[in-house]
Design a protein around this motif. Structure first.
Motif, short mmCIF file in Angstrom:
data_model
loop_
_atom_site.label_atom_id
_atom_site.label_comp_id
_atom_site.label_asym_id
_atom_site.label_seq_id
_atom_site.Cartn_x
_atom_site.Cartn_y
_atom_site.Cartn_z
N HIS A 37 0.63 -1.15 0.09
CA HIS A 37 0.02 -0.10 -0.05
C HIS A 37 0.83 1.18 -0.15
CE1 HIS A 37 -2.99 -2.88 1.32
NE2 HIS A 37 -3.90 -1.98 0.79
N ARG A 38 2.03 1.35 0.13
CA ARG A 38 2.95 2.27 0.41
C ARG A 38 2.98 3.39 -0.80
NH1 ARG A 38 6.80 3.95 3.67
NH2 ARG A 38 6.73 1.71 4.51
N GLN A 39 3.01 2.82 -2.33
CA GLN A 39 2.93 3.55 -3.38
C GLN A 39 1.58 4.45 -3.44
OE1 GLN A 39 5.51 4.25 -5.44
NE2 GLN A 39 4.24 5.90 -6.18
N GLN A 40 0.36 3.67 -3.11
CA GLN A 40 -0.97 4.12 -3.10
C GLN A 40 -1.13 5.25 -2.24
OE1 GLN A 40 -3.84 1.24 -1.74
NE2 GLN A 40 -5.62 2.88 -1.69
N VAL A 41 -0.37 5.12 -0.99
CA VAL A 41 -0.38 6.42 -0.10
C VAL A 41 0.35 7.60 -0.59
CG1 VAL A 41 0.17 7.16 2.14
CG2 VAL A 41 -0.90 4.85 1.91
N LYS A 42 1.53 7.45 -1.14
CA LYS A 42 2.45 8.42 -1.68
C LYS A 42 1.55 9.12 -3.02
CE LYS A 42 6.54 7.63 -2.56
NZ LYS A 42 8.19 6.98 -3.00
N ASP A 43 0.97 8.35 -3.89
CA ASP A 43 0.47 8.99 -4.92
C ASP A 43 -0.89 9.81 -4.53
OD1 ASP A 43 1.93 7.50 -6.55
OD2 ASP A 43 0.46 5.95 -7.19
N GLU A 44 -1.46 9.26 -3.60
CA GLU A 44 -2.64 10.05 -2.91
C GLU A 44 -2.29 11.17 -2.14
OE1 GLU A 44 -5.05 7.33 -0.54
OE2 GLU A 44 -5.88 6.26 -2.27
N ASN A 45 -1.22 11.15 -1.58
CA ASN A 45 -0.79 12.44 -0.81
C ASN A 45 0.74 12.90 -1.44
OD1 ASN A 45 -3.00 12.33 1.47
ND2 ASN A 45 -2.02 10.24 1.40
N ALA A 46 0.80 13.47 -2.27
CA ALA A 46 2.20 13.89 -2.99
C ALA A 46 3.12 14.85 -2.06
CB ALA A 46 1.72 14.76 -4.22
N ASP A 47 2.49 15.66 -1.22
CA ASP A 47 3.67 16.37 -0.41
C ASP A 47 3.73 15.67 1.06
OD1 ASP A 47 0.92 16.64 0.38
OD2 ASP A 47 1.23 18.77 0.73
N ILE A 48 3.63 14.31 1.04
CA ILE A 48 3.65 13.80 2.52
C ILE A 48 5.00 13.29 2.60
CG2 ILE A 48 3.28 11.58 1.86
CD1 ILE A 48 1.16 11.31 4.21
N THR A 49 5.53 13.55 3.73
CA THR A 49 6.92 13.04 4.15
C THR A 49 6.97 11.50 4.50
OG1 THR A 49 6.65 13.25 6.53
CG2 THR A 49 7.48 15.19 5.27
N PHE A 50 8.29 11.08 4.43
CA PHE A 50 8.47 9.50 4.87
C PHE A 50 7.77 9.04 6.05
CE2 PHE A 50 11.22 6.12 6.31
CZ PHE A 50 10.91 5.04 5.36
N GLY A 51 8.07 9.84 7.35
CA GLY A 51 7.51 9.58 8.63
C GLY A 51 5.95 9.68 8.23
N GLN A 52 5.42 10.63 7.83
CA GLN A 52 3.99 10.72 7.59
C GLN A 52 3.36 9.50 6.88
OE1 GLN A 52 3.69 14.59 5.95
NE2 GLN A 52 3.38 15.48 7.75
N ILE A 53 4.13 8.91 5.83
CA ILE A 53 3.52 7.75 5.04
C ILE A 53 3.29 6.69 6.12
CG2 ILE A 53 4.33 6.05 3.27
CD1 ILE A 53 5.42 8.31 1.71
N GLY A 54 4.33 6.53 6.85
CA GLY A 54 4.46 5.44 7.95
C GLY A 54 3.23 5.47 8.90
N LYS A 55 3.11 6.69 9.41
CA LYS A 55 2.01 7.07 10.40
C LYS A 55 0.59 6.55 9.65
CE LYS A 55 3.96 10.62 13.25
NZ LYS A 55 3.87 11.76 13.66
N LYS A 56 0.44 7.05 8.21
CA LYS A 56 -0.52 6.65 7.91
C LYS A 56 -0.98 5.15 7.44
CE LYS A 56 -4.08 7.90 4.86
NZ LYS A 56 -5.46 8.56 5.51
N LEU A 57 0.01 4.66 7.06
CA LEU A 57 0.20 3.08 6.66
C LEU A 57 -0.23 2.26 8.18
CD1 LEU A 57 3.11 2.53 4.70
CD2 LEU A 57 0.79 2.12 3.64
N GLY A 58 0.33 2.80 9.30
CA GLY A 58 -0.03 2.45 10.53
C GLY A 58 -1.52 2.48 10.82
N GLU A 59 -1.96 3.72 10.70
CA GLU A 59 -3.63 3.84 10.80
C GLU A 59 -4.47 2.99 9.94
OE1 GLU A 59 -4.05 8.06 9.66
OE2 GLU A 59 -2.74 8.85 11.64
N MET A 60 -4.02 2.88 8.77
CA MET A 60 -4.77 1.94 7.92
C MET A 60 -4.81 0.48 8.27
SD MET A 60 -3.32 3.49 4.05
CE MET A 60 -4.26 2.32 3.26
#
Length: 75
Positions: A37-60
């Motif tokens: 799911h990492r690429q999907q999160v990056k595509d949906e949130n273009a300006d998100i940082t690496f740490g924020q991607i991890g937080k979002k994945l954790g929430e999901m």
């Protein structure tokens, strides 16, 4: 007696690699989920940082029920 200047540079540490032929541990269910799911999160949130991607994945991951988590653990 004159003071001598000592070398204060730090030595670089070499990365220790695993023993040749040693098998790696299998990925956890969360890591399989994150990899998928990492690429999907990056595509949906273009300006998100690496740490924020991890937080979002954790929430999901936490939002999934146990049955869905088991699917990733058994892949």
């Amino acid at each position: 007696m004159a003071k001598t200047k000592t070398d204060t540079t730090k030595a670089t540490k070499k990365k220790v690699s695993a023993a040749p032929g040693r098998k790696k541990k299998p990925l956890s269910g969360y890591m399989k989920f994150a990899k998928e799911h990492r690429q999907q999160v990056k595509d949906e949130n273009a300006d998100i940082t690496f740490g924020q991607i991890g937080k979002k994945l954790g929430e999901m991951w936490r939002a999934l029920d146990d049955k869905e988590k088991e699917e990733y653990k058994n892949k």
